[in-house]
Scaffold this motif. Structure first.
Motif, PDB file in Angstrom:
ATOM      1  N   UNK A   1       0.801  -1.224   0.000  1.00  0.00           N
ATOM      2  CA  UNK A   1       0.000   0.000   0.000  1.00  0.00           C
ATOM      3  C   UNK A   1       0.825   1.261   0.000  1.00  0.00           C
ATOM      4  N   UNK A   2       2.175   1.158   0.084  1.00  0.00           N
ATOM      5  CA  UNK A   2       3.055   2.324   0.062  1.00  0.00           C
ATOM      6  C   UNK A   2       3.985   2.259  -1.143  1.00  0.00           C
ATOM      7  N   UNK A   3       3.485   1.664  -2.239  1.00  0.00           N
ATOM      8  CA  UNK A   3       4.208   1.472  -3.503  1.00  0.00           C
ATOM      9  C   UNK A   3       5.214   0.334  -3.424  1.00  0.00           C
ATOM     10  N   UNK A   4       5.294  -0.340  -2.284  1.00  0.00           N
ATOM     11  CA  UNK A   4       6.236  -1.448  -2.116  1.00  0.00           C
ATOM     12  C   UNK A   4       5.519  -2.778  -2.375  1.00  0.00           C
ATOM     13  N   UNK A   5       6.169  -3.658  -3.121  1.00  0.00           N
ATOM     14  CA  UNK A   5       5.661  -5.006  -3.369  1.00  0.00           C
ATOM     15  C   UNK A   5       6.694  -5.996  -2.844  1.00  0.00           C
ATOM     16  N   UNK A   6       6.260  -6.840  -1.907  1.00  0.00           N
ATOM     17  CA  UNK A   6       7.159  -7.813  -1.280  1.00  0.00           C
ATOM     18  C   UNK A   6       6.870  -9.197  -1.841  1.00  0.00           C
ATOM     19  N   UNK A   7       7.916  -9.937  -2.200  1.00  0.00           N
ATOM     20  CA  UNK A   7       7.763 -11.300  -2.715  1.00  0.00           C
ATOM     21  C   UNK A   7       7.867 -12.270  -1.540  1.00  0.00           C
ATOM     22  N   UNK A   8       6.841 -13.107  -1.371  1.00  0.00           N
ATOM     23  CA  UNK A   8       6.798 -14.079  -0.262  1.00  0.00           C
ATOM     24  C   UNK A   8       6.669 -15.490  -0.828  1.00  0.00           C
ATOM     25  N   UNK A   9       7.540 -16.386  -0.412  1.00  0.00           N
ATOM     26  CA  UNK A   9       7.481 -17.783  -0.864  1.00  0.00           C
ATOM     27  C   UNK A   9       6.567 -18.584   0.056  1.00  0.00           C
ATOM     28  N   UNK A  10       5.404 -18.957  -0.449  1.00  0.00           N
ATOM     29  CA  UNK A  10       4.405 -19.682   0.339  1.00  0.00           C
ATOM     30  C   UNK A  10       3.019 -19.174  -0.015  1.00  0.00           C
ATOM     31  N   UNK A  11       1.972 -19.842   0.502  1.00  0.00           N
ATOM     32  CA  UNK A  11       0.611 -19.382   0.213  1.00  0.00           C
ATOM     33  C   UNK A  11       0.117 -18.437   1.299  1.00  0.00           C
TER      34      UNK A  11
END
Length: 615
Positions: free
Chosen positions: A507-517
């Motif tokens: 929501x602050x222009x940041x996209x985090x990649x997370x491994x898992x569901x």
């Protein structure tokens, strides 16, 4: 004892009976889910119970004074202008007072007699907690500008507005048609807690299985005009439904086999018949009726071909997108690989739809580079739905894409044959698209996406309005789908089952990649929150946990700042006046005024400091 029920209700639609002599009853505290395939009449039954549709036959009986809150799939606001007009009901005194209070606060008219009068009346009605509840609900649904024109809202915003109003009104029965559509996962989890707090009576239609399990104590299935009840959660319903259908199909098959033998006997019988023959004839007609029972159900067939995919699929290099100088996505990089199965998570408005429009070329990035592989073929299922003209037939919608379609097996079939596989019989194929139910339109839209044989499939809220049977088939297809899959869904069950990686939009222009569901991500987030809470408790063992200021306290804090400044100026003026006079009586009066002002100043300053701790 039932507080809402039907008496022999029957209803027809387009010259077809949806149900006849239907009995449906709700008792106080019931939390019931109504399920069934698209077109069986679920939404119509909800409207009949909410007294918005008059049944063809029969009637609805309800307890005297019962208030029913109804949430439609597509709310109609054609008779209203602004959000203010809708949220604050004319016949609700508390809501009208709160509306006046908000308008005075917006104009910063804190010192008027009218403001003091409104404040006093709200206090006398014990309405401050109610006012705070309204604020909590509206903020949760991201509704802040009360003067905004309703016509300017998107379909999702209108649905959230209608749901917010229903929750504010606190009806005796909540009748909800697809309440989770257009909500982010956090809001759905909040809604679950709200609906299960207290002895609320809830009747809902939803295809969100986790939501059904967490809310409902009973599942009722509407199937071929009959209602079947299952006490328990959704998994129990699926098990018992399968058992019931298997028993009914076996009984009908047995009756059909026996009927064929009896039919041969009937044809060989002479005109003059004895008593025994008459009994057998009566039995034959009874058998004929039972032989019309259910057969093994046809299901949607998803077996379309997937286009060949090269080594280079899609590469994002420091991609960014900004609007009016505000970053929506910033410096995001990722190289897509064969077999990627990615879920997009984040609150509404955090940039998920923008991301999808960027990778499909609908939007161009304002920074960075997007490189699409030569063999990449998108299939983009949008939540906005199907676009069509009012005079278009179902078959025309398909033929606009292709007359012939290649299946997974290599077989080439016609558009009409593909429609049949998607459970659109000939009479539906030549009918108008406008006559289809919401779920049938979604099924047709899904078919149009898949018939293009995509190898990069993007599904934006596919569970909205699709019936559960079609969703189950879609899940099976996607589990075996060899291409790249990107899934945006509020359906946590679907996200957990079909994805192995998340792009979390903060929501602050940041996209985090997370491994898992999502289930893995949620557990990890909860563990982090617990650690933070423990650290806070260790640092502040004696202090009470900080609370947020209520809306009333926030305005009190802002008013105190102005009042303190006024009193300080007043004390300064009086002090100067004191030094400029020698009259004994006047000196005494000024000194008393200064003392009163200082006492008031000390009191207000102390209260201001108390409130300032929670800012």
């Amino acid at each position: 004892m039932s507080i809402l029920s039907t008496e022999q209700v029957s209803h027809s639609f387009n010259d077809r009976w949806l149900f006849q002599d239907l009995h449906f009853a709700l008792q106080k505290g019931d939390r019931v889910a109504l399920v069934g395939i698209n077109g069986t009449g679920k939404s119509t039954l909800l409207k009949i119970l909410a007294e918005l549709v008059v049944p063809t036959k029969g009637r609805v009986v309800k307890e005297r004074g019962l208030r029913i809150g109804y949430l439609p799939q597509e709310p109609d606001f054609s008779y209203l202008n602004t959000i203010n007009d809708f949220i604050f009901s004319l016949d609700n005194e508390q809501q009208q007072l709160i509306k006046e209070y908000e308008q005075l606060v917006e104009n910063q008219d804190f010192n008027s007699k009218h403001f003091m009068d409104i404040t006093e009346r709200l206090t006398n009605l014990n309405a401050w907690e109610y006012e705070n509840n309204i604020k909590t609900i509206l903020n949760r649904f991201q509704i802040k500008n009360f003067n905004q024109q309703i016509a300017s809202l998107s379909g999702g915003q209108k649905k959230r507005l209608a749901l917010a109003k229903l929750l504010i009104d606190e009806p005796d029965i909540y009748v909800l048609d697809e309440p989770t559509n257009h909500l982010d996962i956090e809001t759905i989890e909040w809604l679950e807690k709200l609906l299960t707090t207290g002895q609320k009576t809830v009747l809902l239609v939803s295809h969100d299985r986790y939501f059904l399990d967490n809310i409902c104590t009973e599942i009722r299935e509407l199937d071929k005009g009959q209602v079947y009840s299952y006490k328990g959660n959704y998994a129990y319903f699926l098990e018992k439904k399968a058992e019931r259908e298997a028993t009914e199909i076996a009984a009908a098959d047995k009756a059909r086999n026996l009927w064929r033998k009896e039919l041969d006997w009937m044809r060989r019988q002479p005109q003059a018949r004895g008593t025994k023959a008459k009994a057998r004839i009566e039995s034959f007609y009874d058998l004929e009726e039972r032989s019309k029972g259910p057969r093994k159900k046809d299901n949607v067939e998803l077996s379309v071909k997937v286009s060949r995919q090269g080594n280079k699929i899609l590469e994002l290099d420091k991609v960014g997108f900004a609007v009016a100088g505000k970053d929506i996505i910033k410096d995001f990089s990722y190289i897509f690989k064969k077999g990627d199965r990615i879920g997009l998570a984040g609150k509404n408005g955090s940039g998920k739809s923008t991301f999808l429009n960027l990778i499909t070329g609908i939007l161009l990035p304002t920074s960075g580079k997007i490189d699409v592989g030569e063999t990449t073929k998108y299939g983009y299922y949008k939540q906005e739905g199907l676009s069509f003209s009012t005079d278009e037939r179902v078959l025309d919608i398909v033929k606009n894409v292709a007359d012939f379609i290649e299946m997974k097996s290599g077989e080439v079939i016609t558009a009409s044959q593909l429609l049949t596989k998607f459970l659109f019989p000939p009479e539906k194929q030549f009918g108008l698209v406008s006559k289809l139910s919401g779920g049938e339109k979604k099924r047709l839209q899904l078919m149009r996406v898949l018939m293009a044989n995509p190898n990069f499939l993007i599904l934006d809220e596919p569970s909205n309005d699709l019936d559960i049977d079609t969703l189950n088939i879609l899940e099976e297809f996607l589990e075996e789908y060899p291409g790249v899959l990107i899934l945006v869904s509020h359906d946590r069950y679907l996200i957990d089952k079909l994805t192995e990686q998340l792009f979390v939009f903060k929501g602050d222009a940041e996209v985090v990649i997370y491994n898992g569901n999502y289930a893995d991500f949620k557990l990890e987030q909860e563990a982090v929150e617990k650690k933070v809470e423990k650290k806070v408790e260790k640092v502040q063992p004696v202090q009470e946990k900080k609370k947020k200021l209520s809306f009333k306290e926030q305005h009190e804090f802002e008013s105190l700042e102005k009042e303190i400044e006024t009193l300080e100026n007043q004390v300064s003026v009086l002090t100067e006046k004191l030094s400029s006079t020698t009259n004994h009586v006047e000196l005494q009066e000024i000194a008393e005024e200064i003392e009163k002002s200082k006492t008031s100043l000390d009191s207000k300053t102390e209260r201001w400091m108390e409130l300032a701790e929670f800012i």
